[in-house]
Enzyme design. Structure first.
Site, PDB file in Angstrom:
ATOM      1  N   ASP A 139     100.236  -4.647  10.671  1.00 54.79           N
ATOM      2  CA  ASP A 139     101.423  -5.044  10.983  1.00 54.79           C
ATOM      3  C   ASP A 139     102.249  -4.578   9.842  1.00 54.79           C
ATOM      4  OD1 ASP A 139     102.955  -7.512   9.027  1.00 54.79           O
ATOM      5  OD2 ASP A 139     102.474  -7.655  11.588  1.00 54.79           O
TER       6      ASP A 139
ATOM      7  N   VAL B  91     104.791  -9.159  12.907  1.00 50.10           N
ATOM      8  CA  VAL B  91     104.796  -8.413  13.922  1.00 50.10           C
ATOM      9  C   VAL B  91     103.818  -8.322  14.709  1.00 50.10           C
ATOM     10  CG1 VAL B  91     104.758  -6.442  14.892  1.00 50.10           C
ATOM     11  CG2 VAL B  91     105.644  -6.642  12.952  1.00 50.10           C
ATOM     12  N   ASP B  92     102.201  -8.821  13.572  1.00 45.13           N
ATOM     13  CA  ASP B  92     101.372  -9.229  15.011  1.00 45.13           C
ATOM     14  C   ASP B  92     101.548 -10.652  15.460  1.00 45.13           C
ATOM     15  OD1 ASP B  92      99.507  -7.497  14.272  1.00 45.13           O
ATOM     16  OD2 ASP B  92      98.476  -8.350  12.302  1.00 45.13           O
ATOM     17  N   THR B  93     102.379 -11.725  14.730  1.00 47.61           N
ATOM     18  CA  THR B  93     102.412 -12.938  15.171  1.00 47.61           C
ATOM     19  C   THR B  93     103.259 -13.035  16.870  1.00 47.61           C
ATOM     20  OG1 THR B  93     102.489 -14.255  13.307  1.00 47.61           O
ATOM     21  CG2 THR B  93     103.327 -15.485  14.490  1.00 47.61           C
TER      22      THR B  93
ATOM     23  N   GLY C  87     101.492 -11.681  19.436  1.00 49.12           N
ATOM     24  CA  GLY C  87     100.602 -13.041  19.725  1.00 49.12           C
ATOM     25  C   GLY C  87     101.698 -13.937  20.952  1.00 49.12           C
TER      26      GLY C  87
END
Length: 401
Positions: free
Chosen positions: A143, A171-173, A176
């Site tokens: 991220d 960014v990860d969130t 997802g």
């Protein structure tokens, strides 16, 4: 078995993802009624299980935050028996989600090409740093690295300070979330055609997409957007201010709000038609002057007094809260955003609930994130009809935990 009234009731997901982006995707699918079979390495499981402290009942906070309402099956995919179990489970599932580095799934014969040939019905979602077809596809990426490479970090921080990453794994969130959208779109096509497809989601792509208006600022002006700290490039006044007892944030995005602000909040109706401040362009040109004036004014009253004025006038403004203040707020309680669930080892834990509010098909009641391998025997017996002897043989071979 999920409630048949749920939007994704009857959808079964084979979840080979770990850490954050993939588990967020499958958690949302679980909230909407899908059955999630979380496949973990018997030796430690999802890496986030070890990200302690803090912990509850031996389970790391990081893991607990993104794995509610799933079933954990401990399978070692490095063994031939384990790989065959994955194929057998895939035959009983609608979706597979994975986020390994490029080449890992292919090494085990579990990549999209292999699964497509053997399970043509399967929706296969692959989450990676740069995408499976990219000059950087072979590289690892996390991220904060993607925040740096996408331009996102250059926008964050004080104007005269260094670029700064967002404190959350944003960014990860977001990846997802986009993965969830891609999977659900593919499921719709799958229900019509009976065939699956490859859903390729890259953190880098999502980060670029998240630039939204900032990206268009560059495309339309040709100028590189600059850091503005708590300020806003096209809105004044907009930012963080200090009352006599604490900080609060205001955002005035249009002329209507400026009028309400002047008349109902700061008792300066004369400023509405003052030629120095009449239009948004005028105010942007006098940003520093307006900010200095408001800084002095806001320091004369408490935050509660100012926010009461903002609320009465219908002007956006809010206290800068700490995490505990936000989670314990009456608004969070009213929206049912903090849930308490029974946990096998912690007794009970509180967690943030789903933000989705559906009137006819509300999200499923949350279930505590599973212990490592908690459902191995249950799932393999139910879906693959393996008896106790077969399970014992697999366990002896090291294929399951």
């Amino acid at each position: 078995m999920s409630d048949p009234s749920m939007p994704l009731a009857g959808i079964r997901v084979l979840d080979l993802s770990r850490v954050l982006a993939g588990p967020i995707c499958t958690m949302i699918l679980a909230d909407l009624g899908a059955e999630i079979i979380k496949v973990e390495n018997p030796d430690g499981g999802d890496e986030t299980r070890g990200m302690k402290p803090p912990e509850a009942g031996g389970e790391a906070h990081f893991y607990l935050g993104v794995n509610r309402t799933k079933k954990s099956v401990a399978i070692d995919i490095s063994t031939p028996e384990g790989r065959e179990l994955i194929h057998k489970l895939a035959a009983e599932c609608d979706v597979l989600v994975e986020n390994y580095r490029k080449g890992v799934m292919a090494k085990h014969g579990l990549d999209w090409e292999a699964m497509r040939d053997r399970h043509p019905h399967l929706v296969y979602c692959s989450i990676s740093a740069y995408g499976r077809e990219s000059p950087l596809a072979d590289l690892p990426g996390f991220d904060p690295i993607i925040q740096a490479e996408s331009g996102m970090m250059s926008l964050n921080g004080e104007p005269d300070g260094e670029p700064m990453r967002h404190a959350l794994a944003i960014v990860d969130t977001m990846t997802g979330y986009y993965s969830t959208i891609g999977v659900m779109a593919a499921i719709m096509t799958q229900k019509e055609t009976g065939r699956g497809q490859f859903v390729d989601v890259a953190l880098f792509d999502v980060a670029l997409n998240t630039l939204t208006n900032v990206g268009m600022y560059y495309f339309t002006s040709g100028k590189v957007p600059e850091r503005r700290g708590n300020g806003h490039p096209t809105s004044v006044p907009n930012g963080l201010f200090q009352a006599s007892d604490g900080p609060f944030y205001i955002a005035l995005a249009n002329q209507r709000l400026w009028k309400r602000f002047c008349e109902g909040v700061i008792d300066r109706p004369d400023m509405v038609d003052d030629p120095r401040y009449r239009t948004l362009s005028d105010r942007i040109a006098r940003r520093d002057e307006i900010t200095a004036f408001l800084r002095d004014l806001f320091a004369t009253r408490t935050r509660a007094e100012w926010l009461a004025r903002f609320n009465k006038a219908g002007v956006p403004g809010g206290a800068v809260r700490t995490v505990d203040q936000a989670l314990e707020s009456p608004e969070a309680a009213a929206r049912d955003m903090v849930r308490t669930v029974a946990h096998p080892t912690a007794g009970s834990i509180r967690m943030v609930g789903s933000p989705l509010k559906l009137s006819a098909t509300p999200v499923t009641e949350p279930v505590a994130p599973p212990l490592l391998g908690q459902h191995t025997d249950e799932v393999l017996a139910e879906l693959l009809h393996l008896d106790a002897d077969a399970l014992a043989t697999l366990r002896k071979a090291g294929a399951i935990g």
